[in-house]
Design a protein around this motif. Structure first.
Motif, PDB file in Angstrom:
ATOM      1  N   GLU A  40       0.913  -1.867   0.140  1.00 11.59           N
ATOM      2  CA  GLU A  40      -0.195   0.280   0.056  1.00 11.59           C
ATOM      3  C   GLU A  40       1.370   1.379  -0.263  1.00 11.59           C
ATOM      4  OE1 GLU A  40      -3.645   0.829  -0.542  1.00 11.59           O
ATOM      5  OE2 GLU A  40      -3.600  -1.778  -0.759  1.00 11.59           O
ATOM      6  N   GLU A  41       2.120   0.815  -0.148  1.00 11.19           N
ATOM      7  CA  GLU A  41       2.909   2.152  -0.051  1.00 11.19           C
ATOM      8  C   GLU A  41       3.314   2.471  -0.730  1.00 11.19           C
ATOM      9  OE1 GLU A  41       5.533   3.702   2.651  1.00 11.19           O
ATOM     10  OE2 GLU A  41       3.583   2.418   4.363  1.00 11.19           O
ATOM     11  N   GLN A  42       2.797   4.164  -1.251  1.00  5.96           N
ATOM     12  CA  GLN A  42       2.816   5.077  -2.801  1.00  5.96           C
ATOM     13  C   GLN A  42       3.928   4.820  -3.268  1.00  5.96           C
ATOM     14  OE1 GLN A  42      -0.064   5.610  -3.910  1.00  5.96           O
ATOM     15  NE2 GLN A  42       1.226   5.844  -5.952  1.00  5.96           N
ATOM     16  N   GLY A  43       5.337   4.800  -2.672  1.00  4.16           N
ATOM     17  CA  GLY A  43       7.026   4.116  -2.926  1.00  4.16           C
ATOM     18  C   GLY A  43       6.797   3.341  -3.983  1.00  4.16           C
ATOM     19  N   PHE A  44       6.034   2.057  -3.539  1.00  5.37           N
ATOM     20  CA  PHE A  44       6.327   0.969  -3.560  1.00  5.37           C
ATOM     21  C   PHE A  44       5.622   0.876  -4.774  1.00  5.37           C
ATOM     22  CE2 PHE A  44       5.015  -3.373  -4.056  1.00  5.37           C
ATOM     23  CZ  PHE A  44       6.193  -4.622  -4.375  1.00  5.37           C
ATOM     24  N   LYS A  45       4.064   1.714  -5.206  1.00  5.91           N
ATOM     25  CA  LYS A  45       3.287   1.543  -6.615  1.00  5.91           C
ATOM     26  C   LYS A  45       4.460   2.366  -7.553  1.00  5.91           C
ATOM     27  CE  LYS A  45      -0.965   0.862  -3.450  1.00  5.91           C
ATOM     28  NZ  LYS A  45      -2.713   1.791  -3.578  1.00  5.91           N
ATOM     29  N   ASP A  46       3.964   3.262  -7.009  1.00  2.69           N
ATOM     30  CA  ASP A  46       5.308   3.943  -7.760  1.00  2.69           C
ATOM     31  C   ASP A  46       5.949   3.113  -9.054  1.00  2.69           C
ATOM     32  OD1 ASP A  46       4.196   6.090  -7.806  1.00  2.69           O
ATOM     33  OD2 ASP A  46       5.702   6.867  -6.271  1.00  2.69           O
ATOM     34  N   SER A  47       7.318   2.575  -7.943  1.00  2.00           N
ATOM     35  CA  SER A  47       8.010   1.329  -8.262  1.00  2.00           C
ATOM     36  C   SER A  47       8.097   0.735  -9.172  1.00  2.00           C
ATOM     37  CB  SER A  47       9.038   0.776  -6.740  1.00  2.00           C
ATOM     38  OG  SER A  47       9.631   2.186  -6.496  1.00  2.00           O
ATOM     39  N   LEU A  48       7.003  -0.347  -8.602  1.00  2.00           N
ATOM     40  CA  LEU A  48       5.629  -0.796  -9.408  1.00  2.00           C
ATOM     41  C   LEU A  48       6.301  -0.802 -11.385  1.00  2.00           C
ATOM     42  CD1 LEU A  48       6.423  -3.051  -7.769  1.00  2.00           C
ATOM     43  CD2 LEU A  48       4.742  -3.883  -7.987  1.00  2.00           C
ATOM     44  N   ALA A  49       5.281   0.560 -11.214  1.00  2.00           N
ATOM     45  CA  ALA A  49       4.559   1.230 -12.126  1.00  2.00           C
ATOM     46  C   ALA A  49       5.731   1.755 -12.648  1.00  2.00           C
ATOM     47  CB  ALA A  49       3.721   2.183 -11.582  1.00  2.00           C
ATOM     48  N   LYS A  50       7.243   2.197 -12.458  1.00  2.00           N
ATOM     49  CA  LYS A  50       8.140   2.512 -13.249  1.00  2.00           C
ATOM     50  C   LYS A  50       8.377   1.737 -14.213  1.00  2.00           C
ATOM     51  CE  LYS A  50      12.578   5.302 -12.979  1.00  2.00           C
ATOM     52  NZ  LYS A  50      13.243   6.066 -11.965  1.00  2.00           N
ATOM     53  N   LEU A  51       8.870   0.112 -13.348  1.00  2.00           N
ATOM     54  CA  LEU A  51       9.860  -1.150 -13.497  1.00  2.00           C
ATOM     55  C   LEU A  51       8.491  -2.072 -14.839  1.00  2.00           C
ATOM     56  CD1 LEU A  51      11.015  -1.678 -10.731  1.00  2.00           C
ATOM     57  CD2 LEU A  51      12.149  -1.304 -12.395  1.00  2.00           C
ATOM     58  N   ASN A  52       7.566  -1.776 -14.798  1.00  2.00           N
ATOM     59  CA  ASN A  52       5.993  -2.026 -15.482  1.00  2.00           C
ATOM     60  C   ASN A  52       5.677  -3.428 -15.046  1.00  2.00           C
ATOM     61  OD1 ASN A  52       6.429  -0.062 -17.842  1.00  2.00           O
ATOM     62  ND2 ASN A  52       7.216  -0.585 -18.757  1.00  2.00           N
ATOM     63  N   LEU A  53       6.196  -3.847 -13.985  1.00  2.00           N
ATOM     64  CA  LEU A  53       5.521  -4.790 -12.955  1.00  2.00           C
ATOM     65  C   LEU A  53       4.091  -4.590 -12.875  1.00  2.00           C
ATOM     66  CD1 LEU A  53       9.132  -4.956 -10.901  1.00  2.00           C
ATOM     67  CD2 LEU A  53       7.920  -7.004 -13.384  1.00  2.00           C
ATOM     68  N   GLY A  54       3.798  -6.105 -12.875  1.00  2.00           N
ATOM     69  CA  GLY A  54       2.321  -5.502 -12.062  1.00  2.00           C
ATOM     70  C   GLY A  54       1.750  -5.947 -10.876  1.00  2.00           C
ATOM     71  N   LEU A  55       1.379  -4.885 -10.192  1.00  2.00           N
ATOM     72  CA  LEU A  55       0.801  -5.619  -8.423  1.00  2.00           C
ATOM     73  C   LEU A  55      -0.010  -6.308  -8.430  1.00  2.00           C
ATOM     74  CD1 LEU A  55       1.631  -5.148  -5.932  1.00  2.00           C
ATOM     75  CD2 LEU A  55      -0.201  -2.899  -5.913  1.00  2.00           C
ATOM     76  N   ALA A  56       0.296  -7.223  -7.693  1.00  2.00           N
ATOM     77  CA  ALA A  56      -1.481  -8.547  -8.262  1.00  2.00           C
ATOM     78  C   ALA A  56      -0.760  -9.179  -6.279  1.00  2.00           C
ATOM     79  CB  ALA A  56      -1.093  -9.984  -9.182  1.00  2.00           C
ATOM     80  N   TYR A  57      -1.115  -8.448  -5.212  1.00  2.00           N
ATOM     81  CA  TYR A  57      -0.892  -8.999  -4.344  1.00  2.00           C
ATOM     82  C   TYR A  57      -2.521 -10.160  -3.866  1.00  2.00           C
ATOM     83  CZ  TYR A  57      -1.548  -8.989   0.491  1.00  2.00           C
ATOM     84  OH  TYR A  57      -1.704  -9.326   2.240  1.00  2.00           O
ATOM     85  N   LEU A  58      -1.534 -10.673  -3.198  1.00  2.00           N
ATOM     86  CA  LEU A  58      -2.321 -11.869  -2.336  1.00  2.00           C
ATOM     87  C   LEU A  58      -1.528 -12.577  -1.265  1.00  2.00           C
ATOM     88  CD1 LEU A  58      -2.798 -14.639  -5.521  1.00  2.00           C
ATOM     89  CD2 LEU A  58      -4.847 -13.364  -4.551  1.00  2.00           C
ATOM     90  N   ASP A  59      -2.635 -12.760  -0.123  1.00  2.00           N
ATOM     91  CA  ASP A  59      -2.546 -12.860   0.875  1.00  2.00           C
ATOM     92  C   ASP A  59      -2.167 -14.254   0.762  1.00  2.00           C
ATOM     93  OD1 ASP A  59      -1.714 -12.153   3.716  1.00  2.00           O
ATOM     94  OD2 ASP A  59      -3.260 -12.397   4.777  1.00  2.00           O
ATOM     95  N   ALA A  60      -1.395 -14.818   2.056  1.00  2.00           N
ATOM     96  CA  ALA A  60      -0.677 -16.238   2.184  1.00  2.00           C
ATOM     97  C   ALA A  60      -1.938 -17.127   2.193  1.00  2.00           C
ATOM     98  CB  ALA A  60      -0.728 -16.558   3.774  1.00  2.00           C
ATOM     99  N   PRO A  61      -3.261 -17.391   2.328  1.00  2.00           N
ATOM    100  CA  PRO A  61      -3.860 -18.287   1.766  1.00  2.00           C
ATOM    101  C   PRO A  61      -4.400 -18.253   0.592  1.00  2.00           C
ATOM    102  CG  PRO A  61      -4.584 -17.492   4.141  1.00  2.00           C
ATOM    103  CD  PRO A  61      -3.497 -16.806   3.139  1.00  2.00           C
ATOM    104  N   ASP A  62      -4.604 -17.401  -0.191  1.00  2.00           N
ATOM    105  CA  ASP A  62      -4.842 -16.976  -1.058  1.00  2.00           C
ATOM    106  C   ASP A  62      -4.239 -17.588  -2.543  1.00  2.00           C
ATOM    107  OD1 ASP A  62      -7.604 -16.847  -1.259  1.00  2.00           O
ATOM    108  OD2 ASP A  62      -7.358 -14.689  -0.726  1.00  2.00           O
TER     109      ASP A  62
END
Length: 339
Positions: free
Chosen positions: A294-316
């Motif tokens: 949820e950190e904006q810096g993390f989201k921005d980094s992935l967007a800059k790297l063209n990496l898709g954010l696809a979070y799943l918690d442990a059970p999923d």
């Protein structure tokens, strides 16, 4: 000293706590104190008592490495100790993943586990499988893509495949390692399009990209993120992505399905620890990952790297790994793939 009669210095101690103590308390609040086992108070005082190593089973410079470093940076204000990235590439990720599984299950050595944990055992290239890991969180997912040099004679996926049909086994198609998702997706392409490639494995996506830029191979099967900088810079061109829908960062690149090739495969990356790691430790790491994405810096980094954010918690995340393990097992058996 009873809880009703705390030591006189207790309040002052908390008020003047070091930043890592405050971060630990925030994590405890995030996890929910009511859900914690009785042993947690003792463990909370001892973990993490030193930096935590995050093993990346791929070369520096690739998508997995970039994701790990972005995550480590995002946790600096969230986790009581630094998370230190250590690259252990080779054998399509088996070396790095084995390194983590051989370590103590104490939370001090984690793995940026990759989709190959579901392919390598099905190919007989690893003695472990996803069940040996304790999932923490999936962070990313990306489709595979076929990319060529900007000066290559093919401008469309159809032209590339037509050339491969005329020269069976001649077109050199690089991948991130034998048994990698990218290797298997290329084999899936052979099956769907009636072509035959000369598969060239590398010890990760980064060296494979370098090989393509240097003209040592004709094309490459890795994710858009790992070639994105060079595509946008005009050195490479992406011919197609193996996804159900186009991706925003490369909206002009068609999907394979648009070209009547029913193929949607890709990779994912997430955090895991050796099975048997204490539950309170896993829960603390889950809470950290939940906040980090949820950190904006993390989201921005992935967007800059063209990496898709696809979070799943442990059970999923664990259910997704099980599903992929079964899928690739069927794919390998159906095509009689032997390495």
């Amino acid at each position: 000293m009873s809880a009703n009669n705390p030591a006189p210095h207790a309040t002052a101690s908390i008020a003047g706590a070091e930043p890592h103590d405050r971060r630990r308390r925030r994590l405890l609040q995030c996890m929910g104190a009511a859900a914690l086992p009785l042993s947690w108070p003792v463990l909370a005082e001892t973990y993490p008592g030193k930096p935590v190593e995050l093993v990346v089973p791929a070369s520096a410079g690739g998508g997995t490495d970039a994701l790990a470093r972005a995550f480590a940076e995002a946790t600096r204000k969230l986790f009581p100790q630094p998370i230190v990235v250590n690259n252990r590439p080779g054998a399509s990720g088996a070396i790095g993943m084995n390194d983590v599984l051989a370590s103590r299950a104490d939370g001090y050595k984690l793995c940026m586990v990759i989709a190959e944990v579901t392919t390598l055992p099905n190919l007989g290239l690893a003695k472990f499988d996803y069940t040996k890991f304790e999932p923490i969180a999936r962070l990313n997912a990306d489709p595979a893509a076929i990319t060529v040099r900007a000066d290559a004679p093919w401008n469309t996926l159809e032209e590339f495949l037509a050339a491969a049909r005329k020269q069976p086994g001649e077109v050199k198609l690089g991948n991130a390692g034998t048994g990698s998702v990218y290797h298997l997706s290329a084999i899936g392409l052979e099956d769907q399009a009636g072509v035959k490639f000369n598969h060239v494995p590398y010890s990760g996506a980064a060296p494979a990209v370098i090989a393509l830029l240097g003209g040592h191979i004709d094309a490459l099967d890795v994710s858009p993120a790992e070639v994105g900088t060079h595509v946008l810079g005009g050195k490479l061109k992406m011919l197609g992505i193996m996804a159900d829908q186009r991706i925003p960062a490369f909206g002009n690149v068609p999907t394979f399905k648009e070209r009547r090739i029913d193929l949607a495969l890709g990779t994912w990356r997430g955090l895991a620890a050796p099975r048997g790691t204490p539950r309170p430790v896993i829960d603390m790491l889950r809470a950290t990952a939940r906040q980090a994405v949820e950190e904006q810096g993390f989201k921005d980094s992935l967007a800059k790297l063209n990496l898709g954010l696809a979070y799943l918690d442990a059970p999923d995340f664990e259910r997704a790994m099980k599903r992929d393990h079964e899928y690739f097992g069927q794919l390998i058996q159906k095509n009689g793939i032997k390495i």
